[in-house]
Design a protein around this motif. Sequence first.
Motif, mmCIF file in Angstrom:
data_model
loop_
_atom_site.group_PDB
_atom_site.id
_atom_site.type_symbol
_atom_site.label_atom_id
_atom_site.label_comp_id
_atom_site.label_asym_id
_atom_site.label_seq_id
_atom_site.Cartn_x
_atom_site.Cartn_y
_atom_site.Cartn_z
ATOM 1 N N ILE A 84 -145.323 -16.917 23.928
ATOM 2 C CA ILE A 84 -144.549 -17.779 23.025
ATOM 3 C C ILE A 84 -145.501 -18.493 22.077
ATOM 4 O O ILE A 84 -146.633 -18.831 22.431
ATOM 5 N N GLY A 85 -145.029 -18.712 20.840
ATOM 6 C CA GLY A 85 -145.885 -19.382 19.872
ATOM 7 C C GLY A 85 -145.098 -20.021 18.753
ATOM 8 O O GLY A 85 -144.011 -19.567 18.391
ATOM 9 N N TYR A 86 -145.668 -21.087 18.215
ATOM 10 C CA TYR A 86 -145.094 -21.766 17.044
ATOM 11 C C TYR A 86 -146.237 -22.303 16.197
ATOM 12 O O TYR A 86 -147.083 -23.083 16.679
ATOM 13 N N ASP A 87 -146.309 -21.849 14.950
ATOM 14 C CA ASP A 87 -147.346 -22.301 14.015
ATOM 15 C C ASP A 87 -148.734 -22.266 14.646
ATOM 16 O O ASP A 87 -149.473 -23.254 14.625
ATOM 17 N N ASP A 88 -149.092 -21.121 15.212
ATOM 18 C CA ASP A 88 -150.380 -20.995 15.887
ATOM 19 C C ASP A 88 -151.081 -19.712 15.444
ATOM 20 O O ASP A 88 -151.559 -18.928 16.266
ATOM 21 N N ARG A 135 -143.493 -6.065 21.343
ATOM 22 C CA ARG A 135 -142.207 -6.354 20.708
ATOM 23 C C ARG A 135 -142.221 -7.796 20.221
ATOM 24 O O ARG A 135 -142.712 -8.686 20.929
ATOM 25 N N VAL A 136 -141.671 -8.038 19.053
ATOM 26 C CA VAL A 136 -141.641 -9.394 18.494
ATOM 27 C C VAL A 136 -140.198 -9.844 18.365
ATOM 28 O O VAL A 136 -139.354 -9.115 17.832
ATOM 29 N N ILE A 137 -139.923 -11.030 18.871
ATOM 30 C CA ILE A 137 -138.616 -11.671 18.706
ATOM 31 C C ILE A 137 -138.799 -12.860 17.775
ATOM 32 O O ILE A 137 -139.629 -13.737 18.032
ATOM 33 N N HIS A 138 -138.036 -12.878 16.686
ATOM 34 C CA HIS A 138 -138.128 -13.975 15.722
ATOM 35 C C HIS A 138 -136.924 -14.898 15.897
ATOM 36 O O HIS A 138 -135.787 -14.496 15.641
ATOM 37 N N VAL A 186 -145.488 -6.323 25.915
ATOM 38 C CA VAL A 186 -145.763 -7.717 25.589
ATOM 39 C C VAL A 186 -144.650 -8.152 24.639
ATOM 40 O O VAL A 186 -144.430 -7.528 23.597
ATOM 41 N N ILE A 187 -143.940 -9.193 25.028
ATOM 42 C CA ILE A 187 -142.843 -9.718 24.215
ATOM 43 C C ILE A 187 -143.327 -11.018 23.582
ATOM 44 O O ILE A 187 -143.519 -12.021 24.263
ATOM 45 N N ALA A 188 -143.561 -10.984 22.272
ATOM 46 C CA ALA A 188 -144.016 -12.172 21.555
ATOM 47 C C ALA A 188 -142.806 -12.844 20.917
ATOM 48 O O ALA A 188 -142.110 -12.233 20.098
ATOM 49 N N VAL A 189 -142.556 -14.077 21.297
ATOM 50 C CA VAL A 189 -141.414 -14.826 20.773
ATOM 51 C C VAL A 189 -141.951 -15.876 19.806
ATOM 52 O O VAL A 189 -142.621 -16.835 20.211
ATOM 53 N N LEU A 217 -149.428 -6.837 14.133
ATOM 54 C CA LEU A 217 -149.927 -6.344 15.417
ATOM 55 C C LEU A 217 -148.955 -5.349 16.030
ATOM 56 O O LEU A 217 -149.360 -4.318 16.577
ATOM 57 N N ALA A 218 -147.653 -5.640 15.937
ATOM 58 C CA ALA A 218 -146.642 -4.763 16.521
ATOM 59 C C ALA A 218 -146.612 -3.409 15.834
ATOM 60 O O ALA A 218 -146.296 -2.389 16.464
#
Length: 531
Positions: free
Chosen positions: A13-17, A64-67, A38-41, A56-57
């Motif tokens: 998980i990430g926000y403004d990083d 996988r990226v979830i926006h 790897v699920i990046a949210v 990267l995806a």
Amino acid sequence: MNPQYAQVSVVVIGYDDATHVTDAVRSALAQGPAVREVIAVDDCSTDGTADLLDALAAEEPRLRVIHRTVNSGGCGSPRNDGIDAAAAPYVMFLDSDDVLPPGAVDALLTAAEGQRVEVAAGLCVRRELPSGREVPWERALYAEPALVSHPARRTRLVHDTLCVNKLYRTDFLREHRIRFPDGRYPYEDFVFTARVWAAGPRVALIPDTVYVWHVRRDAARLSISLDRADVDNWRARTEANQAAYEILLGAGEKRLARAVHAKFLDHELRMYTRELELRDPEYRRAWWELTRAHLASFDATDFTANPTAPGRLVARVVMASPAPRDLARLKELAARPARLLPPYARASDTTPVWSDDLPQVTLDHVLVRPAHLLPAAVDAELRPRARGTLLRLRLHELYGRLAQAGPASMDVEFAHREEDRVGLRLETPLLPDRYGDLWTAEAPVDLSALGAGTWDLRMTLRFRDGTSRDVTAHALTGPGLLRRRAVPDARRGVLLVQPYRTHAGALALRTASGWRGMTDVVGRRLKRLLH
């Protein structure tokens, strides 16, 4: 890749990083074929994090990226998104500013599969940046491999409130509807782990380091655990503790619920008490009120289970006084190890008490506790001088108990804080004064053996009967005692020496070697003054 071996979904998980998220994702992908995905949210970032993840995806089919279209304000909602999306039998969590060390997933998966458990947990280390110093989190819990058939059989589990150093069976989380609190909910992992333990999983513990928690104290946006200057942080922490307690109690896990209260007294209460003197009067009043309200919900057994523990004594003083008081003395009591500073008052019946005006807070346990477990108070002063540096120590009597045990000597180590090494050791005898209230020692210190760094004083008080007690020294702050001085050094020409008092009140030492080091220290000081 063997599809039978690809067992784990890692939720990042990430926000403004944007600065760190790539390292986090790559550390998860580098775990090898055990990671199915790897699920990046991305929690609606505005700094380019989303674009980095998409790039990267495009190169990595396992990513996988979830926006999220709206920022959640916390860590819980994006992790819940990851749980919902996970396609592998096991799931674990990673924050965007941390990393998984090599072999972490394999170690956890081997334990989970081999022991057929719902949860596998390993050691997390806090890595201080930029120094790189690593401090293990709950080291004793992960000292050796263990199979815990039910969390209530290892109540220490509630002390490890982290969700990120654990591997969970995905169907276990879903079957029991175990989720994080949604939205902005600081300390959401307190609630999540309580829900996990309330479901009664079998747990495998391993001594391997499986998570590296990066601690960046100079970051522009501090993590929740470091951003404690606002009283709302304390309010959130007490509320999360209370929620964890109620979850466990509601599940019939009374032993685990009581362990949550014990953890609060021994860990959170002591940590925040040590910082109270740094806060303004408004914060202190609000903190005191919140703490009294939270402690009022405790059962009497929460205080009597281990009445000699320093956190319980701090709690009793807070509960006995409607307004903040004795902050300096409480800070010393909350230190590790604890120091109970004088005055040592007695009630009319000679019972030891906290103070003359707070006789209801009794200290009668000091009359029966073994001397090597008592919160002995040692004062210290270090006087760097051109003709020789002296360390002076003064041990206070404690209701006659120390005299019975007979203090004999003090072992002193100057330990480098970042490198965790000892730069200097010395031993000095303790001599009683003629009034029987103090023991004193004076020892020369060869500062040239230290070199540059920050040094903590670690001391061991030795008694005549062969027992000992680890102690730390209360830093005296009289005129001229904590001054920066330059002293001659045969190896480096000059050594800049600064004795100082830590947040917990202990004596520590900063040194800079050589004229260049001295110039750097002075330059940094001038920079701070100008800004």
